[in-house]
Motif scaffolding. Sequence first.
Motif, PDB file in Angstrom:
ATOM      1  N   LEU A   5     104.853   8.825  84.275  1.00  0.00           N
ATOM      2  CA  LEU A   5     106.440   8.712  83.800  1.00  0.00           C
ATOM      3  C   LEU A   5     106.874   9.775  84.601  1.00  0.00           C
ATOM      4  O   LEU A   5     106.753  11.147  84.637  1.00  0.00           O
ATOM      5  N   THR A   6     108.366   9.714  85.307  1.00  0.00           N
ATOM      6  CA  THR A   6     109.109  10.464  86.067  1.00  0.00           C
ATOM      7  C   THR A   6     109.431  11.369  85.074  1.00  0.00           C
ATOM      8  O   THR A   6     109.987  10.568  83.773  1.00  0.00           O
ATOM      9  N   ASN A   7     110.014  12.433  84.488  1.00  0.00           N
ATOM     10  CA  ASN A   7     110.040  13.456  83.251  1.00  0.00           C
ATOM     11  C   ASN A   7     111.438  14.974  83.660  1.00  0.00           C
ATOM     12  O   ASN A   7     111.441  15.123  84.398  1.00  0.00           O
ATOM     13  N   ALA A   8     113.048  14.163  83.476  1.00  0.00           N
ATOM     14  CA  ALA A   8     113.520  15.034  83.620  1.00  0.00           C
ATOM     15  C   ALA A   8     113.789  16.972  83.369  1.00  0.00           C
ATOM     16  O   ALA A   8     113.600  17.108  83.289  1.00  0.00           O
ATOM     17  N   ARG A   9     113.746  16.392  81.741  1.00  0.00           N
ATOM     18  CA  ARG A   9     113.023  17.507  80.918  1.00  0.00           C
ATOM     19  C   ARG A   9     111.278  17.289  79.997  1.00  0.00           C
ATOM     20  O   ARG A   9     111.124  16.550  79.831  1.00  0.00           O
ATOM     21  N   THR A  10     110.985  18.430  80.141  1.00  0.00           N
ATOM     22  CA  THR A  10     109.052  17.704  79.233  1.00  0.00           C
ATOM     23  C   THR A  10     110.017  18.161  77.914  1.00  0.00           C
ATOM     24  O   THR A  10     110.846  18.932  77.040  1.00  0.00           O
ATOM     25  N   ARG A  11     109.584  17.313  76.950  1.00  0.00           N
ATOM     26  CA  ARG A  11     110.500  17.457  75.640  1.00  0.00           C
ATOM     27  C   ARG A  11     108.926  18.524  74.518  1.00  0.00           C
ATOM     28  O   ARG A  11     108.254  18.666  75.328  1.00  0.00           O
ATOM     29  N   MET A  12     109.739  18.664  73.208  1.00  0.00           N
ATOM     30  CA  MET A  12     108.802  19.973  72.678  1.00  0.00           C
ATOM     31  C   MET A  12     109.379  19.367  71.255  1.00  0.00           C
ATOM     32  O   MET A  12     110.482  19.463  70.555  1.00  0.00           O
ATOM     33  N   LYS A  13     107.918  19.560  70.988  1.00  0.00           N
ATOM     34  CA  LYS A  13     107.890  19.526  69.129  1.00  0.00           C
ATOM     35  C   LYS A  13     107.338  20.381  68.778  1.00  0.00           C
ATOM     36  O   LYS A  13     106.036  20.574  69.440  1.00  0.00           O
ATOM     37  N   ILE A  14     107.176  20.841  67.702  1.00  0.00           N
ATOM     38  CA  ILE A  14     107.135  21.855  66.793  1.00  0.00           C
ATOM     39  C   ILE A  14     106.020  21.325  66.040  1.00  0.00           C
ATOM     40  O   ILE A  14     106.689  20.952  64.607  1.00  0.00           O
ATOM     41  N   CYS A  15     105.147  21.033  65.664  1.00  0.00           N
ATOM     42  CA  CYS A  15     104.100  21.541  64.894  1.00  0.00           C
ATOM     43  C   CYS A  15     103.821  21.829  63.490  1.00  0.00           C
ATOM     44  O   CYS A  15     103.896  23.178  63.568  1.00  0.00           O
ATOM     45  N   CYS A  16     102.573  21.393  62.481  1.00  0.00           N
ATOM     46  CA  CYS A  16     102.554  22.157  61.503  1.00  0.00           C
ATOM     47  C   CYS A  16     104.078  22.440  60.509  1.00  0.00           C
ATOM     48  O   CYS A  16     104.085  23.979  59.713  1.00  0.00           O
ATOM     49  N   ILE A  17     104.895  22.039  60.163  1.00  0.00           N
ATOM     50  CA  ILE A  17     105.823  22.458  59.713  1.00  0.00           C
ATOM     51  C   ILE A  17     105.444  22.619  58.186  1.00  0.00           C
ATOM     52  O   ILE A  17     105.190  21.773  57.560  1.00  0.00           O
ATOM     53  N   SER A  18     106.071  23.245  57.194  1.00  0.00           N
ATOM     54  CA  SER A  18     105.586  23.437  55.892  1.00  0.00           C
ATOM     55  C   SER A  18     106.969  23.577  54.962  1.00  0.00           C
ATOM     56  O   SER A  18     106.585  23.019  53.773  1.00  0.00           O
ATOM     57  N   THR A  19     107.919  23.352  55.738  1.00  0.00           N
ATOM     58  CA  THR A  19     108.732  23.381  54.392  1.00  0.00           C
ATOM     59  C   THR A  19     110.302  23.191  55.576  1.00  0.00           C
ATOM     60  O   THR A  19     110.148  22.579  56.659  1.00  0.00           O
ATOM     61  N   SER A  20     111.297  22.807  54.726  1.00  0.00           N
ATOM     62  CA  SER A  20     112.755  22.466  55.580  1.00  0.00           C
ATOM     63  C   SER A  20     113.201  23.753  55.954  1.00  0.00           C
ATOM     64  O   SER A  20     113.727  23.490  56.743  1.00  0.00           O
ATOM     65  N   ALA A  21     112.633  24.917  55.588  1.00  0.00           N
ATOM     66  CA  ALA A  21     113.450  26.014  56.263  1.00  0.00           C
ATOM     67  C   ALA A  21     112.798  25.853  58.108  1.00  0.00           C
ATOM     68  O   ALA A  21     113.651  26.785  58.812  1.00  0.00           O
ATOM     69  N   GLU A  22     111.837  25.551  57.854  1.00  0.00           N
ATOM     70  CA  GLU A  22     110.868  26.044  59.181  1.00  0.00           C
ATOM     71  C   GLU A  22     111.339  24.129  59.800  1.00  0.00           C
ATOM     72  O   GLU A  22     111.438  24.986  60.867  1.00  0.00           O
ATOM     73  N   ALA A  23     111.733  23.762  59.224  1.00  0.00           N
ATOM     74  CA  ALA A  23     112.401  22.157  59.975  1.00  0.00           C
ATOM     75  C   ALA A  23     113.632  22.700  60.839  1.00  0.00           C
ATOM     76  O   ALA A  23     113.884  22.637  61.941  1.00  0.00           O
ATOM     77  N   ALA A  24     114.603  23.058  60.159  1.00  0.00           N
ATOM     78  CA  ALA A  24     115.991  24.036  60.621  1.00  0.00           C
ATOM     79  C   ALA A  24     115.606  23.850  61.409  1.00  0.00           C
ATOM     80  O   ALA A  24     116.111  25.107  62.397  1.00  0.00           O
ATOM     81  N   VAL A  25     114.938  25.664  61.376  1.00  0.00           N
ATOM     82  CA  VAL A  25     114.529  26.428  62.731  1.00  0.00           C
ATOM     83  C   VAL A  25     114.031  25.735  63.908  1.00  0.00           C
ATOM     84  O   VAL A  25     114.338  26.040  65.022  1.00  0.00           O
ATOM     85  N   ALA A  26     113.141  24.978  63.804  1.00  0.00           N
ATOM     86  CA  ALA A  26     112.548  24.304  64.971  1.00  0.00           C
ATOM     87  C   ALA A  26     113.496  23.406  65.422  1.00  0.00           C
ATOM     88  O   ALA A  26     113.844  22.886  66.555  1.00  0.00           O
ATOM     89  N   VAL A  27     114.068  23.047  64.563  1.00  0.00           N
ATOM     90  CA  VAL A  27     115.840  22.111  65.425  1.00  0.00           C
ATOM     91  C   VAL A  27     116.866  22.944  65.821  1.00  0.00           C
ATOM     92  O   VAL A  27     117.459  22.760  66.924  1.00  0.00           O
ATOM     93  N   ALA A  28     116.918  24.132  65.533  1.00  0.00           N
ATOM     94  CA  ALA A  28     117.493  25.207  66.163  1.00  0.00           C
ATOM     95  C   ALA A  28     118.020  25.858  67.317  1.00  0.00           C
ATOM     96  O   ALA A  28     118.408  25.785  68.038  1.00  0.00           O
ATOM     97  N   CYS A  29     116.292  25.535  67.059  1.00  0.00           N
ATOM     98  CA  CYS A  29     115.715  26.314  68.587  1.00  0.00           C
ATOM     99  C   CYS A  29     115.511  25.288  69.447  1.00  0.00           C
ATOM    100  O   CYS A  29     114.256  25.461  70.462  1.00  0.00           O
TER     101      CYS A  29
END
Length: 220
Positions: free
Chosen positions: A2-26
């Motif tokens: 597949l051609t890909n305009a940009r490389t997607r980013m998955k942040i794993c091992c999220i353990s709190t809602s605060a970590e999820a918010a940081v991941a989303v913000a980044c």
Amino acid sequence: MLTNARTRMKICCISTSAEAAVAVACGADAVGLVAHMPSGPGVIEDDLILNIARHVPPPVSTWLLTSRTTARDIVEHALTCGTNTLQIVSPIDPGEYQELRLDLPASTRIVQVVHVEDEYSFEIAQEYGRVADAVLLDSGRPSKNELGGTGRTHNWELSAHIVSKLDVPVFLAGGLTPQNIIEAVQTVKPYGVDVCNGVRVDGRLNQTRLKEFSAALSCA
């Protein structure tokens, strides 16, 4: 491939809602929520996975990492945790996918992990590429009950070969860091990357490291 305009980013091992918010913000495109595993970091209870998943804003996707191996158990797990994507970390019989498709909500995406250990990994990835929505290449050793989160890289040349031959999106995981992500992406050319240990300090998601990773990824 597949051609890909940009490389997607998955942040794993999220353990709190605060970590999820940081991941989303980044700039995370997806967050990984790790259920019971025989090994590896980031394991949290199913009720916490449900709670975090409910508060992740679209279009960021929520991935349940499950080590269950039968369609019935995997479907039960998915419905309990309320994520929109399943990451199946154990090798399962490809025949289980027919039942998964029948019993899961139609909107649920299924990502099958393939642990890149040797040349046979290419054949395994091809087989799963016919039934899964995406394949994720990682560095575990299922024969030793090691299903991810190792912090090790694997043979990126073999991963690149897999990416070039599959018709579904392929994610790259295993030992990725802000220092090696550019080389990894330029070598493998994955649809997306998956990082856990490489953006953590003392087991906790580190915003500075995550920003470094995201900035490097955007330059790859």
